[in-house]
Design a protein around this motif. Sequence first.
Motif, short mmCIF file in Angstrom:
data_model
loop_
_atom_site.label_atom_id
_atom_site.label_comp_id
_atom_site.label_asym_id
_atom_site.label_seq_id
_atom_site.Cartn_x
_atom_site.Cartn_y
_atom_site.Cartn_z
N GLN A 1 0.83 -1.21 0.00
CA GLN A 1 0.00 0.00 0.00
C GLN A 1 0.86 1.26 0.00
N ILE A 2 1.93 1.24 0.79
CA ILE A 2 2.80 2.41 0.92
C ILE A 2 3.41 2.77 -0.42
N THR A 3 3.81 1.79 -1.18
CA THR A 3 4.50 2.06 -2.44
C THR A 3 3.54 2.41 -3.58
N ALA A 4 2.23 2.38 -3.30
CA ALA A 4 1.25 2.64 -4.36
C ALA A 4 0.93 4.13 -4.52
N PHE A 5 1.35 4.96 -3.58
CA PHE A 5 1.02 6.39 -3.65
C PHE A 5 1.92 7.09 -4.66
N ASP A 6 1.31 8.00 -5.44
CA ASP A 6 2.03 8.64 -6.55
C ASP A 6 2.55 10.03 -6.24
N ASN A 7 2.06 10.67 -5.17
CA ASN A 7 2.36 12.09 -4.97
C ASN A 7 3.30 12.38 -3.80
N VAL A 8 3.84 11.33 -3.21
CA VAL A 8 4.84 11.50 -2.15
C VAL A 8 6.12 10.80 -2.58
N ARG A 9 7.24 11.33 -2.12
CA ARG A 9 8.53 10.74 -2.45
C ARG A 9 9.11 10.12 -1.18
N LEU A 10 9.19 8.80 -1.14
CA LEU A 10 9.73 8.11 0.02
C LEU A 10 11.25 8.18 -0.01
N ARG A 11 11.82 8.84 0.99
CA ARG A 11 13.27 9.05 1.03
C ARG A 11 14.00 8.14 2.00
N GLY A 12 13.26 7.56 2.97
CA GLY A 12 13.93 6.70 3.94
C GLY A 12 13.10 6.51 5.19
N LEU A 13 13.80 6.27 6.31
CA LEU A 13 13.15 5.91 7.56
C LEU A 13 13.66 6.78 8.70
N MET A 14 12.84 6.87 9.75
CA MET A 14 13.21 7.62 10.96
C MET A 14 12.88 6.79 12.18
N THR A 15 13.70 6.93 13.23
CA THR A 15 13.37 6.30 14.50
C THR A 15 13.93 7.13 15.64
N MET A 16 13.47 6.81 16.86
CA MET A 16 13.99 7.41 18.08
C MET A 16 14.38 6.29 19.03
N ALA A 17 15.56 6.42 19.61
CA ALA A 17 16.04 5.42 20.56
C ALA A 17 15.41 5.64 21.93
N PRO A 18 15.40 4.64 22.78
CA PRO A 18 14.90 4.84 24.14
C PRO A 18 15.81 5.78 24.91
N PHE A 19 15.25 6.50 25.87
CA PHE A 19 16.04 7.38 26.72
C PHE A 19 16.65 6.53 27.84
N THR A 20 17.82 6.02 27.58
CA THR A 20 18.48 5.12 28.52
C THR A 20 19.98 5.24 28.37
N GLU A 21 20.68 4.90 29.43
CA GLU A 21 22.15 4.87 29.37
C GLU A 21 22.65 3.51 28.89
N GLU A 22 21.74 2.59 28.60
CA GLU A 22 22.13 1.28 28.09
C GLU A 22 22.43 1.41 26.59
N THR A 23 23.68 1.60 26.28
CA THR A 23 24.06 1.86 24.89
C THR A 23 23.76 0.68 23.98
N THR A 24 23.72 -0.53 24.54
CA THR A 24 23.40 -1.70 23.73
C THR A 24 21.98 -1.59 23.17
N ARG A 25 21.04 -1.14 23.99
CA ARG A 25 19.65 -0.97 23.54
C ARG A 25 19.56 0.13 22.49
N VAL A 26 20.27 1.21 22.74
CA VAL A 26 20.27 2.33 21.78
C VAL A 26 20.82 1.86 20.44
N ARG A 27 21.95 1.19 20.48
CA ARG A 27 22.59 0.73 19.24
C ARG A 27 21.69 -0.25 18.49
N LYS A 28 21.02 -1.13 19.20
CA LYS A 28 20.13 -2.10 18.55
C LYS A 28 18.97 -1.38 17.85
#
Length: 248
Positions: free
Chosen positions: A161-188
């Motif tokens: 469905q996402i790839t069927a739209f004609d008037n938007v240009r998909l450039r990539g992805l975004m995310t937010m890491a958890p607010f934690t000092e556990e760098t392993t979780r952030v990196r994952k």
Amino acid sequence: MSSPHQTLLNRILTDNLKNVVDTIESTCLRCDRDPSEIKLIAVTKYAPLEAVRELNRIGLRVYGENRPQQLVERAETLVKDSGWSPSEWHLIGQLQRNKVRAVLPHVGLIHSIDSVKLLSHVDRVAEENGASPAVLLQVNTSGEESKSGFTPEKLLEDWEQITAFDNVRLRGLMTMAPFTEETTRVRKTFSELRRILADLNATGQLPSMTELSMGMSSDYQIAIEEGATMIRLGSTLFEGTSELSTDT
């Protein structure tokens, strides 16, 4: 001639920006990346207007705003200032469907498309206005219930469905890491987004998406190590400016 107030503000922002640029360069050297691959986005949500103006005078040209209404207000206000001409405004916060029409004329990239329903609405408004906005899909790779975005599983389920739209240009992805000092979780959280982007590109249904928007003031070095092409920094860039603000 600059006032003492503006001179001090300029010095604080120049030092902050230099520290960030130096950190980006040293991180890229450590992980064998080219610093020019990283787009620095100054997050203006809590920044005084005069600090944003001064940072632009110093030379930073890409700004991200969390709140659609404030993005529109600042874009409309500051475009009238001949000394303030940023090349890009990005919407990095949640976008309500009733704000899409107002935001589109001012935004260079929307980072926060978190559902097919929202993407469909943006596509429809874009068609009505003869626009073709660039967007990123927000993915909840941390698994936290408090965060918006497609789950990795839902993103794959909705991909046709996402790839069927004609008037938007998909450039990539975004995310937010958890607010934690556990760098392993952030990196994952970041490495998972990179993996998902590779998997989606491998389907061959669209031209390759290239952008990974991930990393904020507390974790942008890890994000760069894991492939970020855009980092979103607010407090690190504007630290020390609120106390100087004369905004009312």
